[in-house]
Design an enzyme around this catalytic site. Structure first.
Site, mmCIF file in Angstrom:
data_model
loop_
_atom_site.group_PDB
_atom_site.id
_atom_site.type_symbol
_atom_site.label_atom_id
_atom_site.label_comp_id
_atom_site.label_asym_id
_atom_site.label_seq_id
_atom_site.Cartn_x
_atom_site.Cartn_y
_atom_site.Cartn_z
ATOM 1 N N GLU A 181 0.849 -1.260 0.085
ATOM 2 C CA GLU A 181 -0.019 0.066 -0.005
ATOM 3 C C GLU A 181 0.999 1.091 -0.008
ATOM 4 O OE1 GLU A 181 -3.572 0.061 -0.041
ATOM 5 O OE2 GLU A 181 -3.130 -1.919 -0.780
ATOM 6 N N SER A 450 -42.264 -19.824 -23.787
ATOM 7 C CA SER A 450 -43.124 -18.849 -24.712
ATOM 8 C C SER A 450 -43.100 -17.345 -24.284
ATOM 9 C CB SER A 450 -44.439 -19.693 -24.825
ATOM 10 O OG SER A 450 -44.680 -20.502 -25.708
#
Length: 857
Positions: A181, A450
């Site tokens: 970091e 469908s």
């Protein structure tokens, strides 16, 4: 020559070499010898007079000449002097150049800016106070409310933190976090000028926004100032970092950072993180485990190995490489490390029950909007969702009302959306989020069947085919490389587009899809809001029968576009977020897009009123008390999924049902329950929809849908059916969407949803006959009927549209009348269209999407 003569000659030569003006001036001081002068006295006097006159004139016009310019002896222009300090407008310049700032003015302005900046920095430094250490440790819980803003839905994780003394924090964790970091942590003064410049260059180049933060600045950001992205906020953050660096030892800053930072899994601080990931104390972690904890810091949930192992491994390797680069670990030791195993994450009890899916959806949406998980958990926010308590309660009650013999592995997902805004009013993702974190409404995928015919309907209307255009509804029907059957090989003759929608006629819709082009069906689905990457979404001819596998939430959003007269709005669940001081942190803003013409949406709605009126979902007429409903049922191949998606003018609700295998890797045929022999969209999905919507709309005005309107583009026409259509091979079912797979011998009418104990002389149309109407070993329909019989198929009860032939929507054997979406093409048989058992030998074109649901949306 004598010396005196030489001196005189030199002086005379000097006089001759000088100008007349200089000579005149010098002669007044040192007269030249008479013998050396060649200039008459009269001429010299005249020159002196002219010179005096010129000097006098110049003194009178000096100001003008400065602005107008003057000509020297050689014809050049002399530089005009400025009339003010800034030289603005610029002297001696013509328009427009005189209005361009001079260098003096630019330098002056820059100097003023530097002085102002320094002054502001000094003021900001003196005015910025560092809170007491206890202030940053006091995090506040964020609370989520229902749409009324008063009823609390739940809270996000409480702070789970155990602080360690500096000497108790493992050195391998400290080394890893510094290397990863902020490698200059022990040398810098709390800020890194090099990092800030690098971040500034990156931001100006359009890269991902960076802040150049050091560990000290990250410590300040999380627990003093909150997440800051503005340059002013970053400046304040940097000043606080400078002050803290002067007040605290480096090791103390690092220890506080590691004690308070969020690591994911509800863990704050390295001690709780070690327990959450490895089930051990921080002091017992090895180097590989320490590197993994550091790797997840930038994105605790996104980089958790349980959520994204590939990314976690990549970042873990990055941390170790940086440790090697800074000399904290030897290359040999790094090569010997292996990626550590983690324990299963534990779900938080606050997410238990059905509301856990709502809270998780709220969290996910906030993260998508730029919130960090740490900010959500500790920000003390008041979060107002869009969930309506009444509609949500009705949804939960509708699921609870299902028969007691419903199988444990039967899953239902639902979503209810307000089409006027896109707000999600109710969502059901499962019974318990802790037991099953997967959301069956937003993550589980089911083959559409469908319900996908709606996209072909809309594409046809947009291409100029009116609702009264006619199509061939006979069965079987052969196309190049593809044969399609209606369930039971029912012949309908030539039918209108409206009738084909009402009865979900496979052959008619397949012909229509090939007429307009299958890519139009696919593109229309995407335009209305279906993600392009939806599994199974293709431009194959069989896509009309529902081979794609969307989520319930996706189909609800798409149908909401139709209900909103063609206006698409993204669905959302977070209305607003307010900070503890009452200021607004976030407020949803809808983005609208006219996805299709309003009149096309109106006419599509007219056609979609057929299934709930006289088709497979007509039972809703009783449930809804005659309130107008538009929608479509769908059943996939082998009854692996069943759908009903419908809407009224006020609300849209989508219901999907499926049944995963015990290991969750495959999708099984839905096990019948509650007296229904075949689970179709017209059975319990429609029942659930009616229970939710009928109660949720109680007391609201019974609004009507607009009637059919003429479209300007209606240029395509189809001839009407002949007065005497050919006799059908089987009794024609008027409107069922889901056919019965094993019709009774006396079947003379088609019923989409027959009663469970029909009378012997039942005269209504059954798509899915009752249990007493069917036998267990009836011949299965196929594209080309054969003598083979099957005994392992469930009979259909509520006729709708099983993609295999259960509802006539399947690309092949599905019954039109009942058939809603039987598609073999969607299934494993890779070629059968509508045959439920896959014994239909018709070949579907191109590739077929494998049935079953996909994992993540």
């Amino acid at each position: 020559m004598s010396d005196s003569r030489r001196d005189g000659a030199r002086r005379a030569a000097g006089v001759r070499r000088t100008s007349s003006a200089k000579s005149a001036g010098r002669s007044s001081r040192t007269p030249a010898p008479k013998s050396a002068s060649r200039t008459p006295k009269k001429s010299g006097a005249a020159t002196a007079g002219a010179s005096a006159s010129a000097s006098k004139g110049a003194s009178r016009t000096s100001v003008n000449s400065r602005h107008a310019g003057s000509t020297g002896k050689r014809g050049g222009t002399q530089k005009v002097a400025a009339t003010n300090f800034l030289n603005y407008p610029r002297a001696g310049r013509k328009n427009p150049w005189r209005w361009i700032p001079s260098l003096r003015m630019i330098v002056g302005a820059m100097a003023l800016m530097v002085l102002a900046g320094l002054g502001f920095a000094v003021w900001l430094y003196n005015d910025t106070a560092v809170p007491e250490p206890s202030d940053f440790a006091l995090a506040q819980t964020s609370r989520v409310y229902y749409a009324d803003g008063e009823t609390e839905m739940g809270t996000f994780s409480e702070i789970n933190r155990t602080e360690l003394e500096s000497d108790e924090i493992p050195q391998n964790v400290k080394d890893a976090v510094v290397a990863s970091e902020d490698s200059t942590f022990y040398e810098n003064r709390g800020v890194s000028p090099r990092g800030i410049v690098r971040a500034l260059v990156n931001n100006l180049q359009g890269g991902a926004r960076q802040g150049g933060s050091t560990i000290t600045m990250q410590y300040v950001e999380r627990y003093y100032t909150g997440t800051e992205t503005s340059y002013v906020g970053k400046a304040k953050e940097a000043i606080m970092a400078l002050k803290i660096d002067q007040e605290l030892e480096k090791d103390e800053i690092l220890s506080r950072y590691l004690n308070t930072i969020y690591f994911g899994r509800g863990a704050y601080g390295v001690q709780e993180a070690s327990q959450a990931y490895f089930g051990k104390d921080a002091a017992d972690m090895n180097d590989a485990e320490a590197a993994l904890l550091v790797a997840v810091i930038p994105g605790p949930s996104s980089y958790d190995p349980a959520n994204n192992e590939e990314k976690a491994v990549e970042l873990w390797g990055r941390v170790i490489s940086r440790e090697v680069n800074v000399g904290e670990m030897s290359p040999e030791d790094a090569d010997a490390l292996e990626f550590p195993e983690t324990i299963e994450p534990k779900s938080e009890n606050s997410l238990g029950g059905t509301k856990g899916y709502l809270l998780d959806q709220v969290r996910n949406e906030l993260v998508d909007e730029g919130f960090t998980e740490d900010e959500i958990n500790t920000g003390g926010f008041t979060i107002v969702s869009t969930i309506d308590t009444g509609i949500q309660d009705n949804t939960i009650e509708a699921i609870k009302n299902l028969p007691e013999d419903r199988p444990e592995n039967n899953h239902v997902g639902t979503v209810t959306i307000d089409p006027s805004s896109g707000a999600i009013r109710a969502l059901y993702g499962g019974e318990d989020f802790v037991a099953q974190p997967r959301n069956d409404a937003t993550q589980s995928r089911m083959q559409a069947g469908s319900i996908f015919k709606t996209f072909t309907l809309i594409a046809a209307l947009e291409d100029g085919y009116p609702l009264d255009s006619y199509w061939d509804g006979n069965s079987p029907k052969s196309f190049p490389g593809w044969t399609v059957n209606n369930f039971n090989n029912t012949d309908y003759g030539r039918v209108s587009l409206r009738k084909a929608t009402e009865s979900s006629i496979n052959t008619a819709y397949s012909e229509l899809n090939l007429e307009i082009g299958p890519e139009r069906t696919r593109d229309t689905a995407v335009t209305l809001g279906l993600p392009e990457k939806t599994p199974g979404l293709s431009a194959d001819a069989s896509n009309v029968l529902g081979s794609a596998s969307p989520t319930v939430a996706e189909m609800g959003e798409v149908y909401a576009t139709i209900a909103a007269d063609g206006v698409h709005r993204d669905s959302f669940i977070v209305e607003s977020v307010t900070r503890p001081d009452g200021s607004s942190r976030y407020e949803h803003k809808s983005e609208e897009k006219q996805a299709m013409d309003k009149n096309v949406a109106i006419n599509a709605t007219v056609a979609l009123q057929g299934p709930p009126t006289t088709g497979s979902a007509r039972s809703l007429q009783n449930a809804m008390g005659g309130r107008p409903v538009a929608g479509k049922t769908g059943t996939s191949e082998k009854f692996r999924s069943a759908w009903f998606v419908g809407f009224t003018p006020q609300l849209v609700t989508a219901v999907g049902m499926f049944q995963p295998s015990e290991d969750g890797t495959t999708e099984e045929s839905l096990t019948p329950f509650g007296g229904v022999t075949s689970m179709t969209g017209g059975s319990y999905p429609t029942t659930i929809w009616g229970d939710i919507m009928s109660k949720s709309l109680e007391g609201q005005e019974m609004l009507q849908f607009p009637g059919e309107v003429p479209l300007d583009n209606e240029t395509r026409e189809r001839s009407a059916p002949s007065p005497e259509p050919p006799a059908p091979k089987t009794t024609q079912a008027p409107a069922p969407e889901e056919p019965s797979e094993e019709p009774s011998e006396e079947e003379t009418t088609e019923e989409e949803e027959p009663s469970e104990e029909p009378s012997e002389e039942e005269t209504t149309e059954e798509e899915e006959p009752s249990e007493e109407e069917t036998t267990t070993e009836e011949e299965e329909p196929s594209d080309e009927p054969t003598e083979e019989k099957t005994s392992d198929k469930p009979t259909t009860d509520g006729g709708e549209d099983s993609t295999e032939g259960s509802d006539g929507e399947s690309s092949g054997d599905g019954a039109d009348d009942g058939g809603d979406d039987n598609t073999d093409d969607s299934g494993d048989d890779g070629g059968n269209t509508g045959d439920e058992d896959g014994d239909n030998e018709a070949l579907a074109p191109n590739n077929r999407a494998a049935p079953g649901r996909e994992d993540d949306a």
